[in-house]
Design an enzyme around this catalytic site. Structure first.
Site, mmCIF file in Angstrom:
data_model
loop_
_atom_site.group_PDB
_atom_site.id
_atom_site.type_symbol
_atom_site.label_atom_id
_atom_site.label_comp_id
_atom_site.label_asym_id
_atom_site.label_seq_id
_atom_site.Cartn_x
_atom_site.Cartn_y
_atom_site.Cartn_z
ATOM 1 N N ASP A 1 -26.076 -24.958 -3.582
ATOM 2 C CA ASP A 1 -25.094 -25.293 -4.618
ATOM 3 C C ASP A 1 -23.733 -25.645 -4.023
ATOM 4 O O ASP A 1 -22.888 -26.228 -4.703
ATOM 5 C CB ASP A 1 -24.887 -24.084 -5.540
ATOM 6 C CG ASP A 1 -25.709 -24.157 -6.809
ATOM 7 O OD1 ASP A 1 -25.907 -25.268 -7.315
ATOM 8 O OD2 ASP A 1 -26.147 -23.094 -7.275
ATOM 9 N N LYS B 1 -35.014 -27.624 -13.058
ATOM 10 C CA LYS B 1 -34.880 -27.622 -11.592
ATOM 11 C C LYS B 1 -36.223 -27.300 -10.935
ATOM 12 O O LYS B 1 -36.599 -27.904 -9.934
ATOM 13 C CB LYS B 1 -33.804 -26.611 -11.159
ATOM 14 C CG LYS B 1 -32.384 -27.067 -11.497
ATOM 15 C CD LYS B 1 -31.330 -25.989 -11.285
ATOM 16 C CE LYS B 1 -29.956 -26.469 -11.759
ATOM 17 N NZ LYS B 1 -28.892 -25.473 -11.616
ATOM 18 N N GLN C 1 -28.204 -19.111 -10.475
ATOM 19 C CA GLN C 1 -27.734 -19.835 -11.653
ATOM 20 C C GLN C 1 -26.533 -19.109 -12.273
ATOM 21 O O GLN C 1 -26.560 -17.895 -12.473
ATOM 22 C CB GLN C 1 -28.887 -19.970 -12.662
ATOM 23 C CG GLN C 1 -28.581 -20.864 -13.842
ATOM 24 C CD GLN C 1 -28.388 -22.341 -13.491
ATOM 25 O OE1 GLN C 1 -28.908 -22.822 -12.491
ATOM 26 N NE2 GLN C 1 -27.619 -23.045 -14.294
HETATM 27 N N1 GUN Z 1 -24.299 -23.459 -13.946
HETATM 28 C C1 GUN Z 1 -23.856 -24.647 -14.410
HETATM 29 N N2 GUN Z 1 -24.011 -25.598 -13.483
HETATM 30 C C2 GUN Z 1 -24.572 -25.000 -12.414
HETATM 31 C C3 GUN Z 1 -24.981 -25.480 -11.134
HETATM 32 O O1 GUN Z 1 -24.848 -26.649 -10.774
HETATM 33 N N3 GUN Z 1 -25.521 -24.548 -10.315
HETATM 34 C C4 GUN Z 1 -25.669 -23.247 -10.671
HETATM 35 N N4 GUN Z 1 -26.184 -22.406 -9.792
HETATM 36 N N5 GUN Z 1 -25.294 -22.773 -11.832
HETATM 37 C C5 GUN Z 1 -24.753 -23.666 -12.703
#
Ligand code: GUN
Length: 284
Positions: A116, A49, A93
């Protein structure tokens, strides 16, 4: 027949180029990511990311905290980021260490900065059909369908998995796009019965190869979100044999994964517009 490969890598590159252009026009766009603890997969995702955000010209702040950080300290950090004028988007996350409440932490992120789309205000607006920030993975699946000319309207769609991150928001997006949606999950009595009807299949349960060729209606569009690291390498929820029956299939890797990252960047851009009042934040 061999399914058309839905090339998420290629489409993601296009989306990211578009985001980079718009970031340059806006000037400064900031994203803060928060990673607590040492979940191995999370470290890989956060690195990807950050690389993508930086390449798009986004000022990406990488906050990493040890696994024994208290919930209070994480909430205090989020409060500071909510009030930081250099930060447009915040991403915490998941999963978080088990001693803290993911609900509490998710609630703490300012809805306008919640790239998100996990905050209940964002989840609720998606439910109402007035989306603000939408979770990136289902959003990426919708972009893939659109890019390959697949209009969900009037189609049978089967979503396998009911997670808050993928299954549920995916079902909402497909319903808003006028598909007839069935959500299957761990208690579904006969998965094949439902999947056989589907013109669109989205598999997001993390059970390698659970969707097999005999379940697929010829010509169906199949999107694989499941990702499991096995001894033989990365495997998706959709078995490779599906390629012989489906009309469209996302590769694993290189399908829905790259789109997730691209949509996160797009969401960050949207958050920057909300903060600059270039876009009205609904209800405010
Ligand atoms: N953990 C697994 N997928 C995601 C996501 O799309 N965003 C976040 N913040 N954590 C995750």
């Amino acid at each position: 027949m061999t399914a058309v490969k839905m090339d998420g890598k290629e489409l993601a590159a296009k989306v990211r180029e578009g985001v980079a252009r718009e970031v340059a026009e806006l000037g400064h766009v900031g994203l803060a990511t928060v990673l607590v603890g040492d979940d191995e997969a999370s470290h890989v995702y956060i690195a990807a990311k950050h690389k993508a955000a930086t390449e798009a010209g986004i000022d990406a702040r990488d906050v990493r905290l040890p696994a024994d950080t208290s919930e209070g300290d994480v909430l205090a950090l989020i409060d500071r980021l909510n009030n930081d004028s250099e930060v447009d988007g915040i991403l915490v996350q998941l999963p978080l260490p088990s001693h803290m409440s993911e609900t509490k932490v998710t609630y703490a992120v300012s809805p306008a900065k919640d790239v998100d789309g996990f905050h209940p205000l964002n989840a609720g607006n998606l439910y109402l059909g007035t989306p603000i920030h939408v979770p990136a993975t289902p959003s990426g699946c919708m972009e893939l369908l659109h890019a390959y000319g697949i209009d969900p309207s009037g189609k049978e769609a089967v979503v396998i998995g009911r997670s808050e991150i993928v299954g549920r928001p995916m079902a909402m997006l497909l319903m808003h796009a006028n598909a007839t949606v069935t959500v299957c999950h761990s208690r579904t009595a006969d998965l094949a019965v439902h999947v056989r009807r589907a013109d669109i299949v989205v598999a997001a349960v993390g059970r390698p190869g659970i969707v097999t060729a005999d379940m697929i209606k010829p010509g169906a569009a199949c999107l694989d979100v499941g990702l499991t690291r096995t001894e033989e390498g990365i495997r998706g929820d959709i078995d490779a044999s599906v390629e012989r029956v489906a009309g469209f299939l996302t590769p694993m890797p290189g399908g829905t994964g790259p789109m997730t990252i691209a949509m996160l960047l797009q969401s960050t851009l949207k958050a920057a517009r909300y903060r600059r009042s270039l876009l009205a934040f609904p209800g405010s």
